[in-house]
Design a protein around this motif. Structure first.
Motif, PDB file in Angstrom:
ATOM      1  N   VAL A 153      30.544  26.836  15.432  1.00 28.46           N
ATOM      2  CA  VAL A 153      30.413  26.691  13.976  1.00 28.46           C
ATOM      3  C   VAL A 153      28.998  26.271  13.603  1.00 28.46           C
ATOM      4  O   VAL A 153      28.417  26.794  12.649  1.00 28.46           O
ATOM      5  N   SER A 154      28.416  25.353  14.349  1.00 29.28           N
ATOM      6  CA  SER A 154      27.055  24.899  14.056  1.00 29.28           C
ATOM      7  C   SER A 154      26.050  26.029  14.190  1.00 29.28           C
ATOM      8  O   SER A 154      25.170  26.202  13.333  1.00 29.28           O
ATOM      9  N   VAL A 212      26.665  29.261  13.994  1.00 28.77           N
ATOM     10  CA  VAL A 212      26.915  30.270  12.964  1.00 28.77           C
ATOM     11  C   VAL A 212      26.295  29.833  11.639  1.00 28.77           C
ATOM     12  O   VAL A 212      25.756  30.657  10.897  1.00 28.77           O
ATOM     13  N   GLU A 213      26.339  28.547  11.361  1.00 33.77           N
ATOM     14  CA  GLU A 213      25.749  28.037  10.123  1.00 33.77           C
ATOM     15  C   GLU A 213      24.236  27.896  10.213  1.00 33.77           C
ATOM     16  O   GLU A 213      23.593  27.526   9.243  1.00 33.77           O
ATOM     17  N   SER A 239      22.504  25.850  12.328  1.00 34.30           N
ATOM     18  CA  SER A 239      22.064  24.501  12.676  1.00 34.30           C
ATOM     19  C   SER A 239      21.845  24.402  14.181  1.00 34.30           C
ATOM     20  O   SER A 239      22.644  24.907  14.971  1.00 34.30           O
TER      21      SER A 239
END
Length: 66
Positions: A21-22, A24-25, A27
């Motif tokens: 998730v990180s 993909v965002e 970060s």
């Protein structure tokens, strides 16, 4: 499966999801999650092998020698 190995496996899976998730965002905090996943993965394997070795040791002690 020992309880601590199960807990570390769950934390490892959650850390992998958090890393994905990180990233993909966009970060770079995902690098920390990857490191946490690596540590918890090693903990899982360690406690599984430890439980297996302890189980085997108790079986060899309980077995009568000829």
């Amino acid at each position: 499966m020992p309880r601590i190995a199960l807990f570390s496996l769950v934390v490892c899976a959650l850390a992998v999801v958090a890393a994905v998730v990180s990233f993909v965002e966009g970060s770079f905090l995902g690098i920390v999650w990857v490191l946490i996943a690596g540590v918890t993965s090693n903990m899982t394997w360690f406690y599984l092998r430890k439980a297996k070795a302890e189980k085997q040791a108790t079986q060899t002690q309980a077995a009568p020698t000829a």
